[in-house]
Design an enzyme around this catalytic site. Structure first.
Site, PDB file in Angstrom:
ATOM      1  N   ASN A  27      38.451 -34.317   8.075  1.00 29.70           N
ATOM      2  CA  ASN A  27      36.850 -34.020   8.252  1.00 29.70           C
ATOM      3  C   ASN A  27      36.246 -32.876   8.965  1.00 29.70           C
ATOM      4  OD1 ASN A  27      33.933 -34.060   6.552  1.00 29.70           O
ATOM      5  ND2 ASN A  27      33.420 -34.685   8.320  1.00 29.70           N
ATOM      6  N   ASP A  61       1.113  -0.888  -0.209  1.00 28.39           N
ATOM      7  CA  ASP A  61      -0.099  -0.027  -0.087  1.00 28.39           C
ATOM      8  C   ASP A  61       0.902   1.118  -0.325  1.00 28.39           C
ATOM      9  OD1 ASP A  61      -2.329   1.641  -0.007  1.00 28.39           O
ATOM     10  OD2 ASP A  61      -2.261   1.222   1.847  1.00 28.39           O
ATOM     11  N   ASP A  99      -0.056  -4.629   6.530  1.00 27.40           N
ATOM     12  CA  ASP A  99      -0.765  -4.247   7.931  1.00 27.40           C
ATOM     13  C   ASP A  99      -1.809  -4.539   8.084  1.00 27.40           C
ATOM     14  OD1 ASP A  99      -1.530  -1.719   7.299  1.00 27.40           O
ATOM     15  OD2 ASP A  99       0.027  -0.524   8.687  1.00 27.40           O
TER      16      ASP A  99
END
Length: 846
Positions: A688, A329, A595
């Protein structure tokens, strides 16, 4: 107050209900509320979080990779290989513990952030209205609700005024249903309990006071929450991760089964072969990916919070970075959201103090959802010296989104007859008017008069004013008024509000456009004012689509129009979701900033739902992110953080695929060709573990500007091609190392394993620094932890074989200096080739 004691509570009278709940219309005392909270528990759908701290640890222990390590250590213990068993368990503890600590701290940080935007509600305690978290409500509490409120628990109405509730989530009813005071039938179904409000639904219009009967998991919503919620819809990024994981798992199983079978057929030691296969599986799998992902997202959420964006749904952060269309908006994002009343002209366009006085009374006495327009009216009235001290409010007909009007009935001190005052959208007000003027001097509202009013409305709207209408009516004195009284009213005048465009809106929109995010206005305001605001902030207004046009437009046509349309004006609430879906249908990642009460469906439909801290409860609960400031500049910062998070996640995937796959392919091939295992299980696991330490630094790594200049999306074909390309490069240099060790140095098994361990770890650290950037690696500065850990692991790799306790535990031997120099030369060559390969690779996919 067990569940049984509140059976058919909807059929009880008001007094009976309050008596059984041991409450009153003034609510509970604070002391009693605390006691009941301890007895009934928090008002949440999840069980208490008493053991929440250990959930990340439980997830670590349930990891298939950890289970593989446990199985490997069990094999070693079974054959009394104590050294290997201890080493495997230590590595498992270090790897799992590291991931647990990172995920635990990240999870706690996220919970603290989310608590800042938790739903709160108005509740009566000791007869006084107070605001408390919805999670602290207990049976017997008296709550007050208004339009936009998310209903926090199952409750029965004590007072209600024009209350309509949206409860489709429970009953499937398409439209909001009216709720009234008074007992329902004992056998009434959920949908027919007209006096009940249910957790998880929302108030669409009106005001209510209700007493809480059930909370948390004992509510109607709580009892069926699992079935209602279902699995969350998988995001595009999550879908790509899942497919990538399945691909790696298939490759892992294939490689492990082949290696295990061939080694057993060649008569290799069974225990060593099993341990080697288990270690191979661990080495091939991206075991830190869940921890890296959680840590990266959590750090992203914390950084976004510092920039004014609270993350409610963690896995939506990547979508924010991928967003290329933002629908919003205009109020608050493109305008200042500082409504000021500019003028109050009468029906003929002449400024009228009487219009201001009537509008002031309407705004001052209304008790529904607060809004900037009423605040501006009250401020203007008080500045003009108006007061409600001698005015008596008789009744109120609250605003709703169908009528688009709000009415109060008052008795002014100088008027014997009650006055009905209605304000709202101009066309909605005109619908119920038959005359214009004032209560004393008025005229028939004929076609020419209506045309004159519409012309003034159009002129002011084109100048950027928000225009409301005001109507009056004389009514008889009676206890209650309703919507039927809004008829044959007198159109009294206009209310002109000004909400100027933000000074920085044009600059912000330009920055978003540069970042690849298109802005589209979706507004309920009329087309003229939408065009004015869009033009003022630099948006194109050549493509405008109105709600009336949408009504008759087929979905296929909308798919085409939506992409090119910048302004959607006069849009009804139920059309917002349709616009969002149309944009998604054409391949866009769509964000929606809303909102209001009616924004919830669009927020839920959007890939990225955005709301603001002061939004209606139902809007905030539907959003993925909450902006603490209603400002697109804040959102721009959030988009940057979303892209950084996305980039760092992809970096780790690139690193995993290039290093792990290449090394494991080399391991598998070497195990088939060599007369001994190319690396012991404990050496693979140590490799690793050490390579995982700098990988954790990826979560806080810096990113190049190129990663933030446009949206990025998951590309599985790119990942697959990257995995194959860099995996082959890695394997090629491993084979070069094999040749060096076997043919030039005639290395024994222990020296071969040590040499390859060193080369493998050096190249894994190197590829991390290369792949983390699209630029030449020496022109991109890594994060401090990442750089420091890479240097530390690089140095540790070179000295480990020379440390006697470590060398003994892991069966290392110290390589001669000339061999170590040769291994460094191979690693340097790997860096140069990988850098050149990277440039060609990204040129292909740019």
């Amino acid at each position: 107050m067990s569940t049984e004691s509140t059976e058919a509570y909807w059929a009880w009278t008001r007094d009976e209900l309050l008596a059984r709940l041991k409450s009153s219309s003034a609510g509970l005392s604070q002391t009693e509320a605390r006691a009941r909270l301890a007895r009934f528990g928090p008002n949440t759908l999840k069980a208490g979080d008493r053991y929440a701290a250990w959930r990340p640890l439980v997830r670590q222990l349930r990891s298939p990779l950890i289970l593989i390590l446990v199985f490997a250590s069990a094999i070693a213990l079974a054959v009394h290989d104590w050294t290997d068993a201890v080493i495997i368990l230590l590595i498992m503890t270090a790897s799992g513990g590291l991931s647990f600590l990172q995920e635990f701290h990240a999870s706690r940080a996220i919970e603290r952030l989310r608590a800042g935007v938790a739903i709160r509600c108005d509740v009566l305690r000791d007869g006084l209205k107070t605001r408390c978290p919805a999670s602290e409500l207990v049976p017997g509490d008296v709550v007050r609700l208004a339009a936009g409120s998310l209903i926090p628990a199952d409750a029965v109405l004590l007072e209600a005024r024009d209350v309509f509730a949206a409860q489709a989530v429970l009953t499937g009813e398409t439209f909001p249903v009216e709720k009234t005071v008074g007992a329902s039938a004992p056998g009434a179904t959920l949908a027919h309990r007209h006096n009940c409000l249910f957790m998880g639904t929302s108030i669409r219009s009106g005001t209510a006071t209700a007493v809480v009967v059930h909370t948390g998991r004992t509510t109607a919503y709580g009892r069926i929450a699992d079935r209602l919620a279902g699995p969350d819809e998988e995001t595009e990024f999550e879908r790509g991760l899942r497919r990538f994981g399945l691909l790696l798992m298939r490759m892992m199983l294939l490689v492990v089964l082949v290696v295990l079978s061939v080694n057993l057929l060649l008569g290799r030691p069974t225990v060593d072969t099993l341990l080697f296969a288990m270690a191979l599986a661990v080495g091939l799998s991206p075991e830190l990916l869940p921890a890296i992902l959680t840590l990266t997202l959590a750090r992203g959420a914390q950084n976004m919070a510092r920039r004014g964006v609270i993350v409610r749904r963690l896995d939506a952060i990547e979508n924010l970075g991928s967003m290329d269309v933002l629908c919003t908006d205009k109020t608050g994002t493109l305008t200042e959201a500082r409504m000021t009343l500019e003028d109050t002209p009468d029906a003929r366009g002449v400024r009228s103090p009487a219009v201001l006085a009537a509008a002031f009374a309407n705004a001052a006495f209304q008790t529904g959802l607060g809004n900037p327009l009423d605040e501006a009216l009250v401020a203007a009235g008080e500045a003009a010296g108006l007061s409600t001290d001698r005015t008596v409010k008789l009744d109120e007909i609250p605003y709703d989104f169908l009528r688009k009007r709000l009415t109060v009935v008052v008795r002014f001190p100088d008027q014997p007859q009650p006055c009905l005052i209605t304000k709202g959208a101009l066309r909605s007000v005109l619908e119920v008017c038959s005359r214009y003027g004032d209560l004393v001097d008025n005229f028939v509202l004929d076609a020419p008069a209506r045309a004159d009013i519409e012309a003034r409305f159009a002129t002011w709207s084109a100048q950027g004013y928000r225009v409301l209408g005001l109507a009056l009516g004389g009514v008889d004195t009676r206890p209650r008024y309703d919507r039927d009284d809004e008829q044959a009213l007198i159109f009294a005048g206009f209310l002109l509000f000004r909400d100027p465009p933000r000074a920085d809106a044009g600059e912000t929109l330009a920055a978003l456009a540069t970042a690849g995010v298109a802005i589209k206005i979706i507004s309920g305001d009329n087309e003229l004012i939408c065009r004015h605001i869009a033009a003022a902030v630099g948006l194109a207004t050549t493509q405008v689509l109105t709600g009336a046009e949408l009504v008759d437009m087929r979905d296929e046509a909308l798919w085409q129009r939506a992409v090119d349309t910048t302004v959607f004006a006069e849009i009804e609430p139920n059309q917002k979701e349709r616009i969002i879906r149309a944009l998604q249908r054409t391949g866009h990642v769509v964000g929606y900033l809303g909102d209001g009460i009616n924004d919830a469906p669009a927020l839920h439909a959007a890939d990225v739902g955005l709301s603001v801290d002061g939004a209606a409860d139902v809007a905030r609960e539907s959003a993925d992110f909450v902006l603490l400031t209603h400002d697109l500049a804040v959102l721009r910062a959030g988009i940057d953080e979303g892209r950084r998070t996305f980039a760092n996640t992809i970096k780790y995937i690139f690193i995993t695929t290039s290093a792990n796959l290449g090394n494991m392919m080399s391991l598998a091939l070497a195990s088939l060709l060599l007369p001994f295992l190319p690396m012991l299980a404990t050496q693979i696991l140590l490799n690793n573990l050490l390579s995982s330490v700098p990988a954790l630094g990826i979560a806080g790594d810096s990113i190049d500007a190129e990663w933030g200049d446009r949206p990025h999306r998951w590309n599985l074909s790119m990942i697959r091609y990257f995995m194959i390309t860099f995996g082959l490069v890695s394997s090629a240099f491993d084979l070069m190392t094999f040749g060096l060790l076997l043919w030039l140095y005639h290395a024994a098994p222990s020296l071969f394993r040590t040499g390859w361990f060193v080369e493998s770890l050096l190249t894994q650290v190197s590829i991390l620094l290369i792949v983390r950037t699209r630029r030449p690696f020496y022109r991109s500065r890594p994060g401090r932890f990442l750089l420091a850990s890479c240097i530390a692991v690089f140095a540790l790799t070179l000295v480990l074989p020379y440390i006697p306790p470590v060398a003994t535990a892991f069966s290392f031997v110290g390589p001669p200096p000339h061999l170590l120099a040769a291994l460094l030369g191979i690693s340097a060559s790997y860096v140069l080739v990988s850098e050149a390969t990277k440039r060609r690779f990204f040129r292909r996919f740019d």
